[in-house]
Design a protein around this motif. Sequence first.
Motif, mmCIF file in Angstrom:
data_model
loop_
_atom_site.group_PDB
_atom_site.id
_atom_site.type_symbol
_atom_site.label_atom_id
_atom_site.label_comp_id
_atom_site.label_asym_id
_atom_site.label_seq_id
_atom_site.Cartn_x
_atom_site.Cartn_y
_atom_site.Cartn_z
ATOM 1 N N LYS A 95 0.874 -1.357 0.023
ATOM 2 C CA LYS A 95 -0.062 0.272 -0.023
ATOM 3 C C LYS A 95 0.847 1.486 0.078
ATOM 4 O O LYS A 95 0.449 2.281 0.466
ATOM 5 N N THR A 96 1.879 1.335 -0.994
ATOM 6 C CA THR A 96 2.996 2.483 -0.933
ATOM 7 C C THR A 96 2.669 3.003 -2.203
ATOM 8 O O THR A 96 2.263 2.309 -3.122
ATOM 9 N N LYS A 97 2.836 4.326 -2.092
ATOM 10 C CA LYS A 97 2.662 5.143 -3.543
ATOM 11 C C LYS A 97 4.389 5.660 -3.585
ATOM 12 O O LYS A 97 4.965 6.042 -2.629
ATOM 13 N N GLN A 98 4.868 5.631 -4.810
ATOM 14 C CA GLN A 98 6.084 6.069 -4.955
ATOM 15 C C GLN A 98 5.855 6.878 -6.480
ATOM 16 O O GLN A 98 5.456 6.314 -7.611
ATOM 17 N N GLY A 99 6.227 8.140 -6.766
ATOM 18 C CA GLY A 99 6.381 8.898 -7.544
ATOM 19 C C GLY A 99 7.319 8.541 -8.775
ATOM 20 O O GLY A 99 8.450 8.065 -8.440
ATOM 21 N N VAL A 100 6.762 8.324 -10.261
ATOM 22 C CA VAL A 100 7.584 8.227 -11.208
ATOM 23 C C VAL A 100 7.666 8.997 -12.375
ATOM 24 O O VAL A 100 6.767 10.069 -12.147
#
Length: 149
Positions: free
Chosen positions: A91-96
Motif C-alpha cells: 500500500k505504498t505510493k512512489q512518484g515516477v
Amino acid sequence: MREIAVRGFMNEKFNTTFGKGLFRRAMFNGSVELGSPNQKYLVDYFEYSNWENTAKTDEQMATVRKLSEAGIAEQAGVLMSWIQHYDPLTKTKQGVGGFSIYSPETKELHVEIEDQANNTKDSWTLDVHLCKSTGANKPAFIATNVDLN
C-alpha cells in the motif's frame, strides 16, 4: 500497444482544508491500470496552474517547461496530474516519471509513464467516456483501449 484502463472519480474532498491555508485542489482522483504485467498507478487531476505548483523534482520542472512551451497552459479547462506507482501489497505510493493530461472539453486523455523500476515507458492517447451513474465508489469517467467486460 499495452492495455490500459483509466478511471477518474470525483474528489469528494475537493476545496476542503487539510491545514491552515492548505486546500485540496484535485478535481478528480483516479487509477491507471496496465496489463501484461499488471501494474497500478494513481493520478490526481488539478487545474494547470495548481498542478505546475506541485512540481518538486528537476524532471517535473522540465516537464512543466516543455508543456508550457507547447501551449498546454493556454487550453481552457485542461486538467493535469503527476503519476504515482501504487503497490497493493505494501500500500505504498512512489512518484515516477510522466504525467497525464485530461481535457473535459475534447474528452481526450493523454498518459505518459516513465517507470524504470517497473520496466514501463509508454504513452497513450485515449477517448474519455463519461459514466451515466456516478457516486461513491463509481467513476465519473473511463478511458481505455481494451474491453472491460
